[in-house]
Design a protein around this motif. Structure first.
Motif, PDB file in Angstrom:
ATOM      1  N   ASP A  15       0.790  -1.145   0.154  1.00  0.00           N
ATOM      2  CA  ASP A  15      -0.072  -0.001   0.124  1.00  0.00           C
ATOM      3  C   ASP A  15       1.051   1.471   0.135  1.00  0.00           C
ATOM      4  OD1 ASP A  15      -2.315  -1.638   0.008  1.00  0.00           O
ATOM      5  OD2 ASP A  15      -2.617  -1.373   2.117  1.00  0.00           O
ATOM      6  N   GLU A  16       1.889   1.252   0.782  1.00  0.00           N
ATOM      7  CA  GLU A  16       2.887   2.372   0.742  1.00  0.00           C
ATOM      8  C   GLU A  16       3.750   2.487  -0.420  1.00  0.00           C
ATOM      9  OE1 GLU A  16       4.858   5.792   1.736  1.00  0.00           O
ATOM     10  OE2 GLU A  16       3.122   4.829   3.030  1.00  0.00           O
ATOM     11  N   LEU A  17       3.991   1.457  -1.206  1.00  0.00           N
ATOM     12  CA  LEU A  17       4.563   1.580  -2.558  1.00  0.00           C
ATOM     13  C   LEU A  17       3.622   2.054  -3.355  1.00  0.00           C
ATOM     14  CD1 LEU A  17       6.691   0.602  -4.623  1.00  0.00           C
ATOM     15  CD2 LEU A  17       5.641  -1.504  -4.871  1.00  0.00           C
ATOM     16  N   PHE A  18       2.360   1.555  -3.334  1.00  0.00           N
ATOM     17  CA  PHE A  18       1.355   2.384  -4.231  1.00  0.00           C
ATOM     18  C   PHE A  18       1.213   3.653  -4.122  1.00  0.00           C
ATOM     19  CE2 PHE A  18       0.285  -1.874  -5.712  1.00  0.00           C
ATOM     20  CZ  PHE A  18      -0.463  -1.659  -6.903  1.00  0.00           C
ATOM     21  N   ARG A  23       2.713   9.135  -6.072  1.00  0.00           N
ATOM     22  CA  ARG A  23       3.318  10.791  -6.107  1.00  0.00           C
ATOM     23  C   ARG A  23       4.398  10.726  -7.144  1.00  0.00           C
ATOM     24  NH1 ARG A  23       3.200   9.038  -0.732  1.00  0.00           N
ATOM     25  NH2 ARG A  23       5.234   8.018  -0.562  1.00  0.00           N
ATOM     26  N   LEU A  24       5.263   9.597  -7.678  1.00  0.00           N
ATOM     27  CA  LEU A  24       6.044   9.682  -8.568  1.00  0.00           C
ATOM     28  C   LEU A  24       5.227   9.923  -9.851  1.00  0.00           C
ATOM     29  CD1 LEU A  24       8.487   6.949  -7.871  1.00  0.00           C
ATOM     30  CD2 LEU A  24       8.760   9.078  -7.782  1.00  0.00           C
ATOM     31  N   GLU A  25       4.156   9.473 -10.237  1.00  0.00           N
ATOM     32  CA  GLU A  25       3.422   9.721 -11.300  1.00  0.00           C
ATOM     33  C   GLU A  25       3.108  11.110 -11.391  1.00  0.00           C
ATOM     34  OE1 GLU A  25       0.999   5.282 -12.601  1.00  0.00           O
ATOM     35  OE2 GLU A  25       0.332   6.536 -11.090  1.00  0.00           O
ATOM     36  N   LYS A  26       2.609  11.781 -10.284  1.00  0.00           N
ATOM     37  CA  LYS A  26       2.199  13.202 -10.193  1.00  0.00           C
ATOM     38  C   LYS A  26       3.493  14.110 -10.652  1.00  0.00           C
ATOM     39  CE  LYS A  26      -1.583  12.940  -6.919  1.00  0.00           C
ATOM     40  NZ  LYS A  26      -1.968  13.379  -5.605  1.00  0.00           N
ATOM     41  N   GLN A  27       4.676  13.551 -10.229  1.00  0.00           N
ATOM     42  CA  GLN A  27       5.785  14.606 -10.737  1.00  0.00           C
ATOM     43  C   GLN A  27       6.399  14.221 -11.938  1.00  0.00           C
ATOM     44  OE1 GLN A  27       8.424  13.732  -7.336  1.00  0.00           O
ATOM     45  NE2 GLN A  27       7.215  14.522  -5.922  1.00  0.00           N
ATOM     46  N   LEU A  28       6.257  12.751 -12.492  1.00  0.00           N
ATOM     47  CA  LEU A  28       6.907  12.601 -13.623  1.00  0.00           C
ATOM     48  C   LEU A  28       6.090  12.311 -14.769  1.00  0.00           C
ATOM     49  CD1 LEU A  28       9.397   9.959 -12.114  1.00  0.00           C
ATOM     50  CD2 LEU A  28      10.058  12.287 -12.766  1.00  0.00           C
ATOM     51  N   GLY A  29       4.803  12.111 -14.502  1.00  0.00           N
ATOM     52  CA  GLY A  29       3.729  11.755 -15.535  1.00  0.00           C
ATOM     53  C   GLY A  29       3.683  10.222 -15.653  1.00  0.00           C
ATOM     54  N   LEU A  33       7.869   5.056 -20.342  1.00  0.00           N
ATOM     55  CA  LEU A  33       7.989   3.692 -20.350  1.00  0.00           C
ATOM     56  C   LEU A  33       8.406   3.268 -19.033  1.00  0.00           C
ATOM     57  CD1 LEU A  33       8.308   0.961 -21.517  1.00  0.00           C
ATOM     58  CD2 LEU A  33      10.507   1.265 -22.186  1.00  0.00           C
ATOM     59  N   GLU A  34       9.463   4.005 -18.316  1.00  0.00           N
ATOM     60  CA  GLU A  34       9.676   3.702 -17.003  1.00  0.00           C
ATOM     61  C   GLU A  34       8.762   3.542 -15.898  1.00  0.00           C
ATOM     62  OE1 GLU A  34      11.215   5.942 -18.900  1.00  0.00           O
ATOM     63  OE2 GLU A  34      13.118   5.134 -19.354  1.00  0.00           O
ATOM     64  N   MET A  35       7.788   4.717 -15.931  1.00  0.00           N
ATOM     65  CA  MET A  35       6.777   4.961 -15.219  1.00  0.00           C
ATOM     66  C   MET A  35       5.637   3.628 -15.419  1.00  0.00           C
ATOM     67  SD  MET A  35       6.372   6.833 -12.582  1.00  0.00           S
ATOM     68  CE  MET A  35       5.739   5.694 -11.584  1.00  0.00           C
ATOM     69  N   ARG A  36       5.260   3.368 -16.644  1.00  0.00           N
ATOM     70  CA  ARG A  36       4.397   2.334 -17.013  1.00  0.00           C
ATOM     71  C   ARG A  36       4.937   0.893 -16.125  1.00  0.00           C
ATOM     72  NH1 ARG A  36       3.878   4.338 -22.362  1.00  0.00           N
ATOM     73  NH2 ARG A  36       4.931   2.642 -22.928  1.00  0.00           N
ATOM     74  N   ARG A  37       6.080   0.831 -16.286  1.00  0.00           N
ATOM     75  CA  ARG A  37       6.791  -0.669 -15.773  1.00  0.00           C
ATOM     76  C   ARG A  37       6.978  -0.628 -14.533  1.00  0.00           C
ATOM     77  NH1 ARG A  37      12.536  -3.072 -18.059  1.00  0.00           N
ATOM     78  NH2 ARG A  37      11.868  -4.605 -16.767  1.00  0.00           N
ATOM     79  N   VAL A  38       7.127   0.334 -13.812  1.00  0.00           N
ATOM     80  CA  VAL A  38       7.047   0.538 -12.479  1.00  0.00           C
ATOM     81  C   VAL A  38       5.644   0.335 -11.788  1.00  0.00           C
ATOM     82  CG1 VAL A  38       7.137   1.901 -10.196  1.00  0.00           C
ATOM     83  CG2 VAL A  38       8.954   1.951 -11.939  1.00  0.00           C
ATOM     84  N   ARG A  39       4.539   0.882 -12.468  1.00  0.00           N
ATOM     85  CA  ARG A  39       3.194   0.810 -12.144  1.00  0.00           C
ATOM     86  C   ARG A  39       2.915  -0.837 -12.529  1.00  0.00           C
ATOM     87  NH1 ARG A  39      -0.661   2.245  -8.792  1.00  0.00           N
ATOM     88  NH2 ARG A  39      -0.052   4.414  -9.549  1.00  0.00           N
ATOM     89  N   ALA A  40       3.215  -1.398 -13.537  1.00  0.00           N
ATOM     90  CA  ALA A  40       2.938  -2.794 -13.914  1.00  0.00           C
ATOM     91  C   ALA A  40       3.703  -3.765 -12.824  1.00  0.00           C
ATOM     92  CB  ALA A  40       3.265  -3.237 -15.433  1.00  0.00           C
TER      93      ALA A  40
END
Length: 96
Positions: A15-18, A23-29, A33-40
């Motif tokens: 839950d804390e990771l999510f 928060r990272l998605e708000k800052q980086l968008g 590709l990297e953000m989508r990988r982290v979310r996946a």
């Protein structure tokens, strides 16, 4: 710690990771590709912990099927009159 406690701790960490990923998605968008990988990867972790929780709540020993007694008496030979001897060919022909 018990397995239930460890799974609860892992769920809290997830839950804390999510929250951190959000928060990272708000800052980086979310388009990179990297953000989508982290979310996946975070979603895969959530699914894996759910599978572990299901496996831990399942009974530990599977129920053994009931055994059926087998008779030692020989089979009736009339059951096999219309069959060939497997691997030897038919009775009235020679094997190759």
């Amino acid at each position: 710690m018990s397995v239930h406690d460890e799974l609860t701790h892992a769920q809290r960490s997830l839950d804390e990771l999510f929250r951190a990923v959000g928060r990272l998605e708000k800052q980086l968008g979310t388009a990179g590709l990297e953000m989508r990988r982290v979310r996946a990867d975070a979603n895969h972790l959530r699914e894996s912990v759910a599978l572990l929780r299901d496996a831990a709540s399942a009974p530990t020993a599977p129920k053994r099927p009931d055994l059926l007694p087998m008779s030692d008496t020989p089979y009736d030979n009339s059951l096999w009159t219309d069959s060939d001897d497997e691997g030897l060919g038919a009775r009235d022909r020679h094997a190759p």
